[in-house]
Design a protein around this motif. Sequence first.
Motif, PDB file in Angstrom:
ATOM      1  N   LEU A 301      -2.159  -2.595   6.634  1.00 45.12           N
ATOM      2  CA  LEU A 301      -2.583  -2.085   5.326  1.00 45.12           C
ATOM      3  C   LEU A 301      -1.599  -1.118   4.686  1.00 45.12           C
ATOM      4  N   ASP A 302      -0.450  -0.874   5.304  1.00 46.12           N
ATOM      5  CA  ASP A 302       0.399   0.230   4.857  1.00 46.12           C
ATOM      6  C   ASP A 302       0.716   0.233   3.361  1.00 46.12           C
ATOM      7  N   PRO A 303       1.143  -0.888   2.739  1.00 44.60           N
ATOM      8  CA  PRO A 303       1.529  -0.804   1.320  1.00 44.60           C
ATOM      9  C   PRO A 303       0.368  -0.657   0.341  1.00 44.60           C
ATOM     10  N   HIS A 304      -0.878  -0.741   0.832  1.00 47.18           N
ATOM     11  CA  HIS A 304      -2.030  -0.559  -0.049  1.00 47.18           C
ATOM     12  C   HIS A 304      -2.150   0.917  -0.426  1.00 47.18           C
ATOM     13  N   SER A 305      -2.520   1.173  -1.681  1.00 51.30           N
ATOM     14  CA  SER A 305      -2.748   2.562  -2.078  1.00 51.30           C
ATOM     15  C   SER A 305      -3.957   3.118  -1.324  1.00 51.30           C
ATOM     16  N   PRO A 306      -4.004   4.447  -1.105  1.00 47.87           N
ATOM     17  CA  PRO A 306      -3.020   5.466  -1.477  1.00 47.87           C
ATOM     18  C   PRO A 306      -1.750   5.341  -0.639  1.00 47.87           C
ATOM     19  N   TYR A 307      -0.659   5.935  -1.158  1.00 42.96           N
ATOM     20  CA  TYR A 307       0.656   5.793  -0.559  1.00 42.96           C
ATOM     21  C   TYR A 307       0.990   7.036   0.253  1.00 42.96           C
ATOM     22  N   THR A 308       0.924   6.890   1.590  1.00 48.49           N
ATOM     23  CA  THR A 308       1.186   8.019   2.492  1.00 48.49           C
ATOM     24  C   THR A 308       2.143   7.567   3.600  1.00 48.49           C
ATOM     25  N   PRO A 309       3.384   7.256   3.258  1.00 48.57           N
ATOM     26  CA  PRO A 309       4.323   6.757   4.259  1.00 48.57           C
ATOM     27  C   PRO A 309       4.731   7.859   5.229  1.00 48.57           C
ATOM     28  N   PRO A 310       5.292   7.497   6.380  1.00 44.55           N
ATOM     29  CA  PRO A 310       5.845   8.501   7.305  1.00 44.55           C
ATOM     30  C   PRO A 310       6.885   9.362   6.590  1.00 44.55           C
ATOM     31  N   LEU A 311       7.003  10.617   7.022  1.00 49.59           N
ATOM     32  CA  LEU A 311       7.842  11.577   6.322  1.00 49.59           C
ATOM     33  C   LEU A 311       9.288  11.111   6.197  1.00 49.59           C
ATOM     34  N   GLU A 356       6.219   2.575   2.058  1.00 50.57           N
ATOM     35  CA  GLU A 356       5.125   2.006   2.851  1.00 50.57           C
ATOM     36  C   GLU A 356       5.494   0.612   3.359  1.00 50.57           C
ATOM     37  N   ILE A 357       6.175  -0.165   2.524  1.00 52.87           N
ATOM     38  CA  ILE A 357       6.634  -1.488   2.962  1.00 52.87           C
ATOM     39  C   ILE A 357       7.586  -1.339   4.143  1.00 52.87           C
ATOM     40  N   ALA A 358       8.498  -0.381   4.044  1.00 53.17           N
ATOM     41  CA  ALA A 358       9.459  -0.152   5.126  1.00 53.17           C
ATOM     42  C   ALA A 358       8.756   0.264   6.411  1.00 53.17           C
ATOM     43  N   ALA A 359       7.689   1.070   6.284  1.00 57.32           N
ATOM     44  CA  ALA A 359       6.933   1.476   7.467  1.00 57.32           C
ATOM     45  C   ALA A 359       6.284   0.269   8.131  1.00 57.32           C
ATOM     46  N   ASN A 360       5.696  -0.600   7.324  1.00 58.58           N
ATOM     47  CA  ASN A 360       5.055  -1.800   7.867  1.00 58.58           C
ATOM     48  C   ASN A 360       6.097  -2.743   8.469  1.00 58.58           C
ATOM     49  N   ASP A 361       7.260  -2.820   7.826  1.00 59.88           N
ATOM     50  CA  ASP A 361       8.337  -3.664   8.351  1.00 59.88           C
ATOM     51  C   ASP A 361       8.798  -3.159   9.718  1.00 59.88           C
TER      52      ASP A 361
END
Length: 559
Positions: A301-311, A356-361
Motif C-alpha cells: 500500500l505504500d504509494p497510497h495516500s497519505p504519503y509517509t515514506p521512510p526518512l 513511496e514508490i521507491a520504498a515499495n520498490d
Amino acid sequence: MLAFPAMAWRTLLGLALAVALAGCSPPRTVEHDLAALLPIAEASSGVRAGRGSLFLPAGTEAVFYLDLPGESELYLAGVSGRLAVEVQEEGGEEKVLGSIAAGIVELPGEGRHLLRLALRADGGAVRLARPRVITFSREPAPVPVRKEEKPRPNVVIYLVDTLRADRLGCYGYPKPTSPHLDRFAEGATLFETAVAQAPWTRPSVASILSGLGPLSHGVRTLEDRLPDAADTLAERLRAAGYRTAAFSTNAHIDADTGFAQGFDDFLFLPQEDSASVNRRVVSWLDARRGTEPFFLYIHTLDPHSPYTPPLDLRQKFAPGARPEAGSLDHVKRIYAVRGKRRAAHIAEVSPLYDAEIAANDRSFGALLSALKERKLFEEALVIFVSDHGEELGEHGAFGHAQSLYAEELDVPLVVKLPFQTRGERVSRLAQHVDLLPTILAAAGIPPAAGLPGKNLFSPPGEREPAAFSHLSYHGREGMSVVMDGWKRIEPWSRKLGAQPALYRGGDELRDLAEGNPVRSGFLGSLLRAEALRGRHGLRPEQAGLDEEARKELEALGYL
C-alpha cells in the motif's frame, strides 16, 4: 452496387475457382446478424427486431457499426417498403446507395476495416427479412496449439496499490523510483500498455481474482462485496492442489468484502508498510510444509495516500517538502481546494508519491532476494502489477476513483515466466482480466468458458481485444473502452462528464469524436454490448462496514 442472388452464386463460384487455382484454403465467412445486433445499434424509437426480422417504422433508421475482416455484402432475404442504405468507411465520406430491394448489396472496403451501416425507412414502414452482413475473410483460421505437460509453478502476484505505470523507470520515468523493478523487468516480460478494469481497489482486484469485469463480478460500489458465487483464482488453484495465501494491507481487500474465499491463509494487515509485509511473507514461506506448489497474493500500500515514506527516501525525493506535507490532513485539504491552490499542493506531494514508490520498490527487491535465497525464484511465475493509478492534476483532479483517464487506469504489468531470463517488451494491449487465464494456463488448468480475458502468452488473435473499465463511485458513473490505440469514455452521470469523448494514442486532452464518427460509433456499440452482458453477471452482495473497517477507509481517504 446492387446484385441479386444469382450474381451472388457466381461470386462464390468465382472465389472457389480462384482458391482452387491458387492452391490455398478457402476464405472463411463471418456473419453479422443485424436483427440480433439491434440492442447495440443506434436506433430510432419504434425500431424493433423479432424472429430474425427487422422492422423500421416510417422515417426511422437503425445504424450499425461493424468490424469487418474483409470484403462484405449486405444480404436481404426480403424487403417490404422503401429501404435506403447509407454506408461510411472509417476516414471516408458517407455514401447513399439508394432504394434497395431484396437481394445482395456489395459493401465498400477491403481488408479489415470499420463500417458505419445505416438502414432507413424512406416513406412508409419497412420490414427486412433476415438482414445480415456476410464477410469473406482471407485470414487463416487459428491453428490449435498442442500443449505439453509441465510442472506446476509457484505463483506470486505482487500488487502495489495506487501505482501509475509512468512513474517507473522501466516505463520511461527519469527519476530513480524503481531500480529493483527495472532489474526484474530485464529478465521478464513488460506489457507497455496495461489497463485496469476500474480506477479504484475493490472492483479492480475483484477483476484480477475472478477474471471478470465489474459489471459481471458485481463489485461496483463501496457497498458491494465479491459474491460467494464468484469462481476465484485462489479457489481454482486450491482445487488443483495449491497452497494459497494472501497478505492484504487495504481494507477493501479483506474477508468482509469477500476476498478471503479460496485462500488457506488470509492475513489482513491494516496499513502495514511493504517492509513489514515482507517479514510476514518470508515467515509464511519458512513455515510451510510439504511439496505442493503455492499461490501468494501480496497487496502492498505504500504509494497510497497519505504519503509517509521512510526518512531517507523523503530526503532524497522531496527534500523541500514541509513536515506536514503528505499527511492525511494535508491530503484532505487538497481535495477541498481547486485551481491553482490545488495544483500547488499536488506539486508538493508529487515527489512524496515518488518516494513511496521507491520504498515499495525496495521491498519488492528484498522479496525477490528472499525467493532466490530459498531457491524459489527461478521456477516461479512472478507477476508485478498495480490495481489502479493516481491522478496528480492532469485533468484538474487528485487521487483515484475520480475518472476513467489514463492516469487512473494505466498500470504497470511485468510478468516473469518460469525459467525466463531474457527480457521482452510487448506492445499489445493487456488488462487485469488477462491475469487469471494466464496463471491457469501456466498451472495447466483450463479456464472457465466465457471469460473476457486471454492468456497473455498465447498467439495474438486477428484483432486486439477491447479493454473495458467501469466507474461507479460517489455519483461518478460511466465506462470506457480501449481498442487499437483508441479510447472512448462514456459518462453515465453528469458528475463524470457531459458527453462521450474519443482519444487516441494516450493523448487524453484532445477529444477527437467529432472528426472520427465511425470509430467513435463503433466503440460506443462495444460499450453497449458490454453493458448488456453485464445484465447477466453475478448479483451484487452487500459488504456492510463495521466501525473498524470504516476507520481504515477513512484513514485512506475513502470516507
